[in-house]
Design a protein around this motif. Structure first.
Motif, PDB file in Angstrom:
ATOM      1  N   SER A 213      -9.871  -2.684   8.034  1.00  0.00           N
ATOM      2  CA  SER A 213      -8.419  -2.771   8.211  1.00  0.00           C
ATOM      3  C   SER A 213      -7.694  -2.421   6.923  1.00  0.00           C
ATOM      4  O   SER A 213      -6.685  -1.699   6.936  1.00  0.00           O
ATOM      5  CB  SER A 213      -8.025  -4.180   8.663  1.00  0.00           C
ATOM      6  OG  SER A 213      -8.600  -4.494   9.917  1.00  0.00           O
ATOM      7  N   THR A 214      -8.213  -2.936   5.814  1.00  0.00           N
ATOM      8  CA  THR A 214      -7.600  -2.640   4.513  1.00  0.00           C
ATOM      9  C   THR A 214      -7.614  -1.143   4.238  1.00  0.00           C
ATOM     10  O   THR A 214      -6.602  -0.550   3.855  1.00  0.00           O
ATOM     11  CB  THR A 214      -8.349  -3.378   3.383  1.00  0.00           C
ATOM     12  OG1 THR A 214      -8.210  -4.781   3.579  1.00  0.00           O
ATOM     13  CG2 THR A 214      -7.792  -2.998   2.018  1.00  0.00           C
ATOM     14  N   LEU A 215      -8.773  -0.524   4.453  1.00  0.00           N
ATOM     15  CA  LEU A 215      -8.895   0.904   4.208  1.00  0.00           C
ATOM     16  C   LEU A 215      -8.048   1.724   5.181  1.00  0.00           C
ATOM     17  O   LEU A 215      -7.311   2.627   4.774  1.00  0.00           O
ATOM     18  CB  LEU A 215     -10.362   1.331   4.294  1.00  0.00           C
ATOM     19  CG  LEU A 215     -11.239   1.004   3.091  1.00  0.00           C
ATOM     20  CD1 LEU A 215     -12.704   1.302   3.403  1.00  0.00           C
ATOM     21  CD2 LEU A 215     -10.809   1.786   1.864  1.00  0.00           C
ATOM     22  N   MET A 216      -8.124   1.399   6.463  1.00  0.00           N
ATOM     23  CA  MET A 216      -7.458   2.222   7.468  1.00  0.00           C
ATOM     24  C   MET A 216      -5.941   2.089   7.418  1.00  0.00           C
ATOM     25  O   MET A 216      -5.217   3.078   7.589  1.00  0.00           O
ATOM     26  CB  MET A 216      -7.990   1.880   8.868  1.00  0.00           C
ATOM     27  CG  MET A 216      -9.460   2.214   9.070  1.00  0.00           C
ATOM     28  SD  MET A 216      -9.932   3.882   8.494  1.00  0.00           S
ATOM     29  CE  MET A 216      -8.947   4.906   9.571  1.00  0.00           C
ATOM     30  N   VAL A 217      -5.437   0.869   7.199  1.00  0.00           N
ATOM     31  CA  VAL A 217      -3.971   0.687   7.103  1.00  0.00           C
ATOM     32  C   VAL A 217      -3.428   1.446   5.900  1.00  0.00           C
ATOM     33  O   VAL A 217      -2.398   2.137   5.989  1.00  0.00           O
ATOM     34  CB  VAL A 217      -3.605  -0.809   7.015  1.00  0.00           C
ATOM     35  CG1 VAL A 217      -2.126  -0.986   6.664  1.00  0.00           C
ATOM     36  CG2 VAL A 217      -3.902  -1.512   8.334  1.00  0.00           C
ATOM     37  N   SER A 218      -4.105   1.319   4.767  1.00  0.00           N
ATOM     38  CA  SER A 218      -3.634   2.011   3.569  1.00  0.00           C
ATOM     39  C   SER A 218      -3.789   3.525   3.709  1.00  0.00           C
ATOM     40  O   SER A 218      -2.894   4.285   3.318  1.00  0.00           O
ATOM     41  CB  SER A 218      -4.372   1.505   2.326  1.00  0.00           C
ATOM     42  OG  SER A 218      -5.766   1.622   2.476  1.00  0.00           O
ATOM     43  N   VAL A 219      -4.914   3.978   4.276  1.00  0.00           N
ATOM     44  CA  VAL A 219      -5.116   5.414   4.479  1.00  0.00           C
ATOM     45  C   VAL A 219      -4.082   5.973   5.450  1.00  0.00           C
ATOM     46  O   VAL A 219      -3.541   7.067   5.249  1.00  0.00           O
ATOM     47  CB  VAL A 219      -6.542   5.693   4.995  1.00  0.00           C
ATOM     48  CG1 VAL A 219      -6.655   7.122   5.528  1.00  0.00           C
ATOM     49  CG2 VAL A 219      -7.563   5.487   3.887  1.00  0.00           C
ATOM     50  N   THR A 220      -3.785   5.230   6.519  1.00  0.00           N
ATOM     51  CA  THR A 220      -2.778   5.671   7.487  1.00  0.00           C
ATOM     52  C   THR A 220      -1.402   5.783   6.840  1.00  0.00           C
ATOM     53  O   THR A 220      -0.664   6.758   7.074  1.00  0.00           O
ATOM     54  CB  THR A 220      -2.704   4.679   8.668  1.00  0.00           C
ATOM     55  OG1 THR A 220      -3.979   4.608   9.302  1.00  0.00           O
ATOM     56  CG2 THR A 220      -1.662   5.129   9.685  1.00  0.00           C
ATOM     57  N   THR A 221      -1.052   4.801   6.012  1.00  0.00           N
ATOM     58  CA  THR A 221       0.229   4.842   5.301  1.00  0.00           C
ATOM     59  C   THR A 221       0.306   6.055   4.381  1.00  0.00           C
ATOM     60  O   THR A 221       1.321   6.772   4.347  1.00  0.00           O
ATOM     61  CB  THR A 221       0.424   3.556   4.469  1.00  0.00           C
ATOM     62  OG1 THR A 221       0.358   2.422   5.328  1.00  0.00           O
ATOM     63  CG2 THR A 221       1.761   3.572   3.741  1.00  0.00           C
ATOM     64  N   ILE A 222      -0.775   6.282   3.639  1.00  0.00           N
ATOM     65  CA  ILE A 222      -0.807   7.424   2.721  1.00  0.00           C
ATOM     66  C   ILE A 222      -0.746   8.739   3.484  1.00  0.00           C
ATOM     67  O   ILE A 222       0.001   9.655   3.118  1.00  0.00           O
ATOM     68  CB  ILE A 222      -2.079   7.361   1.851  1.00  0.00           C
ATOM     69  CG1 ILE A 222      -2.008   6.167   0.893  1.00  0.00           C
ATOM     70  CG2 ILE A 222      -2.267   8.652   1.066  1.00  0.00           C
ATOM     71  CD1 ILE A 222      -3.304   5.867   0.179  1.00  0.00           C
ATOM     72  N   SER A 223      -1.511   8.837   4.578  1.00  0.00           N
ATOM     73  CA  SER A 223      -1.534  10.066   5.374  1.00  0.00           C
ATOM     74  C   SER A 223      -0.171  10.364   5.980  1.00  0.00           C
ATOM     75  O   SER A 223       0.313  11.502   5.920  1.00  0.00           O
ATOM     76  CB  SER A 223      -2.586   9.960   6.480  1.00  0.00           C
ATOM     77  OG  SER A 223      -3.869   9.744   5.943  1.00  0.00           O
ATOM     78  N   ALA A 224       0.465   9.352   6.567  1.00  0.00           N
ATOM     79  CA  ALA A 224       1.782   9.528   7.172  1.00  0.00           C
ATOM     80  C   ALA A 224       2.805   9.942   6.111  1.00  0.00           C
ATOM     81  O   ALA A 224       3.664  10.814   6.361  1.00  0.00           O
ATOM     82  CB  ALA A 224       2.225   8.235   7.850  1.00  0.00           C
ATOM     83  N   SER A 225       2.713   9.336   4.930  1.00  0.00           N
ATOM     84  CA  SER A 225       3.647   9.678   3.844  1.00  0.00           C
ATOM     85  C   SER A 225       3.488  11.135   3.438  1.00  0.00           C
ATOM     86  O   SER A 225       4.478  11.868   3.287  1.00  0.00           O
ATOM     87  CB  SER A 225       3.411   8.767   2.632  1.00  0.00           C
ATOM     88  OG  SER A 225       3.669   7.417   2.949  1.00  0.00           O
ATOM     89  N   TYR A 226       2.244  11.579   3.293  1.00  0.00           N
ATOM     90  CA  TYR A 226       2.025  12.946   2.815  1.00  0.00           C
ATOM     91  C   TYR A 226       2.250  13.993   3.899  1.00  0.00           C
ATOM     92  O   TYR A 226       2.591  15.142   3.577  1.00  0.00           O
ATOM     93  CB  TYR A 226       0.637  13.070   2.196  1.00  0.00           C
ATOM     94  CG  TYR A 226       0.641  12.636   0.749  1.00  0.00           C
ATOM     95  CD1 TYR A 226       1.201  13.438  -0.238  1.00  0.00           C
ATOM     96  CD2 TYR A 226       0.132  11.398   0.371  1.00  0.00           C
ATOM     97  CE1 TYR A 226       1.243  13.037  -1.556  1.00  0.00           C
ATOM     98  CE2 TYR A 226       0.165  10.980  -0.949  1.00  0.00           C
ATOM     99  CZ  TYR A 226       0.726  11.800  -1.911  1.00  0.00           C
ATOM    100  OH  TYR A 226       0.785  11.396  -3.216  1.00  0.00           O
ATOM    101  N   VAL A 227       2.091  13.639   5.147  1.00  0.00           N
ATOM    102  CA  VAL A 227       2.464  14.564   6.224  1.00  0.00           C
ATOM    103  C   VAL A 227       3.970  14.804   6.192  1.00  0.00           C
ATOM    104  O   VAL A 227       4.444  15.950   6.304  1.00  0.00           O
ATOM    105  CB  VAL A 227       2.029  14.001   7.595  1.00  0.00           C
ATOM    106  CG1 VAL A 227       2.696  14.781   8.730  1.00  0.00           C
ATOM    107  CG2 VAL A 227       0.519  14.061   7.747  1.00  0.00           C
ATOM    108  N   SER A 228       4.744  13.736   6.021  1.00  0.00           N
ATOM    109  CA  SER A 228       6.198  13.861   5.925  1.00  0.00           C
ATOM    110  C   SER A 228       6.602  14.627   4.665  1.00  0.00           C
ATOM    111  O   SER A 228       7.527  15.454   4.694  1.00  0.00           O
ATOM    112  CB  SER A 228       6.847  12.475   5.917  1.00  0.00           C
ATOM    113  OG  SER A 228       6.559  11.770   7.106  1.00  0.00           O
ATOM    114  N   ILE A 229       5.909  14.354   3.565  1.00  0.00           N
ATOM    115  CA  ILE A 229       6.193  15.052   2.307  1.00  0.00           C
ATOM    116  C   ILE A 229       5.919  16.550   2.453  1.00  0.00           C
ATOM    117  O   ILE A 229       6.740  17.389   2.051  1.00  0.00           O
ATOM    118  CB  ILE A 229       5.344  14.462   1.159  1.00  0.00           C
ATOM    119  CG1 ILE A 229       5.858  13.074   0.775  1.00  0.00           C
ATOM    120  CG2 ILE A 229       5.369  15.385  -0.058  1.00  0.00           C
ATOM    121  CD1 ILE A 229       4.953  12.332  -0.186  1.00  0.00           C
ATOM    122  N   LEU A 230       4.772  16.886   3.046  1.00  0.00           N
ATOM    123  CA  LEU A 230       4.417  18.294   3.237  1.00  0.00           C
ATOM    124  C   LEU A 230       5.428  18.995   4.137  1.00  0.00           C
ATOM    125  O   LEU A 230       5.835  20.132   3.868  1.00  0.00           O
ATOM    126  CB  LEU A 230       3.016  18.393   3.837  1.00  0.00           C
ATOM    127  CG  LEU A 230       2.474  19.814   4.078  1.00  0.00           C
ATOM    128  CD1 LEU A 230       2.395  20.580   2.767  1.00  0.00           C
ATOM    129  CD2 LEU A 230       1.106  19.759   4.744  1.00  0.00           C
TER     130      LEU A 230
END
Length: 321
Positions: free
Chosen positions: A205-222
């Protein structure tokens, strides 16, 4: 018999990375150099950010604490590893082993959510720059930081409470260079299936929640960067998050390889190499990544040097007069 009292009666033995005396010497020198660079790099990063007023922004607020976490993270693992490599004493006490495990899990989980907070900061800065000062307020940044440490504490506490229910009746030889969860679990003589599931859920959960947050942020950034018309504008926008993206990729790549899999797929050689990378090497790399690839940090360093040179010159002039 109480589990805690029973396991406390004898110590664990850390087998380390190799039995070869020559290789142990090489590794001890290498790890010592890496640790010194880690201490100097992360301490230097914290001092530069503290001394330069232009770096008192949310991004560098998080970067200061990332350096602090990396420094603590490396200190939890490396000194004991060096001791084992340099001496014939490979014993670690029960309390020492579980303290190391607790500190490792706490700091690793806290760093996961701190990296996620940093990615959200970059998302707001690039995708919503006009509201950046309002959204990334001092109170909100402090809340994100506090949440990171609280989640790390929760993960570490659950991990230790689960491990404390085990009987360690087998020879307490840990085939690893530090007290990690998987190699300690295999020493238990009772069924660890339920405990493995609980630890896997929290770690996953720790890994997936943080990875999901990072992924969503960088998709929006891109998506936002691709809408910028000028090439220079795209380059400037991407350069603000390139260092963080590189650090995230290296950290999560090794963490996911090691932990998001069942314990029966634990591979001594492969997992040890990955563990060396994220426990010893990455804490050294982060300050290098964020300084060498960051013009603001390099400019701040030059400003501090010039300021110190000016102070020394003024002091000499005062003495001469």
């Amino acid at each position: 018999m109480n589990n805690w009292n029973y396991t406390k009666e004898s110590d664990f033995i850390l087998m380390g990375l190799t039995d070869s005396k020559e290789l142990q010497l090489v590794l001890s020198v290498l790890f010592l150099l890496i640790y010194l660079v880690t201490v100097l790099g992360n301490t230097g990063m914290m001092l530069i950010i503290r001394l330069d007023a232009r770096l008192h922004t949310p991004m560098y607020f998080f970067l200061t604490h990332l350096s602090f976490l990396d420094l603590c993270y490396s200190t939890v693992i490396t000194p004991k590893t060096l001791q084992n490599l340099l001496t014939s004493n490979k014993i670690i006490s029960f309390i020492g082993c579980f303290t190391q495990m607790y500190g490792f899990v706490l700091l690793a989980a806290a760093e996961c959510f701190l990296l996620a907070s940093m990615s959200y900061d970059r998302y707001v800065a690039i995708c919503n720059p006009l509201h950046y000062p309002v959204i990334m307020s001092t109170r909100f940044c402090s809340a994100l930081l506090t949440g990171s440490y609280m989640i790390g504490t929760l993960d570490a506490t659950v991990n230790i409470l689960c491990m404390n229910t085990l009987y360690f009746c087998r020879p307490k030889v840990i085939h690893h260079f530090f007290c990690d969860t998987s190699p300690v679990l295999v020493l238990s003589c009772n069924d660890t299936h339920n405990i493995e599931i609980i630890i896997f859920i929290f770690a996953g959960s720790t890994l997936m929640v943080s990875v999901t947050t990072i992924s969503a942020s960088y998709v929006s950034i891109l998506s936002t960067i691709l809408k910028i018309n000028s090439t220079s504008g795209k380059h400037k926008a991407f350069s603000t998050c390139a260092s963080h993206l590189l650090g995230v990729t290296v950290f999560y790549g090794t963490m996911i390889f090691t932990y998001l899999k069942p314990s029966n797929s634990y591979s001594l050689g492969k997992d040890q190499v990955a563990s060396v990378f994220y426990t010893i090497v990455i804490p050294m790399l982060n300050p290098l990544i964020y300084s060498l690839r960051n013009k603001e940090v390099k400019n701040a360093f030059h400003r501090i040097i010039k300021k110190q040179e000016g102070s020394v010159l003024k002091f000499r002039v005062t003495l001469s007069n």
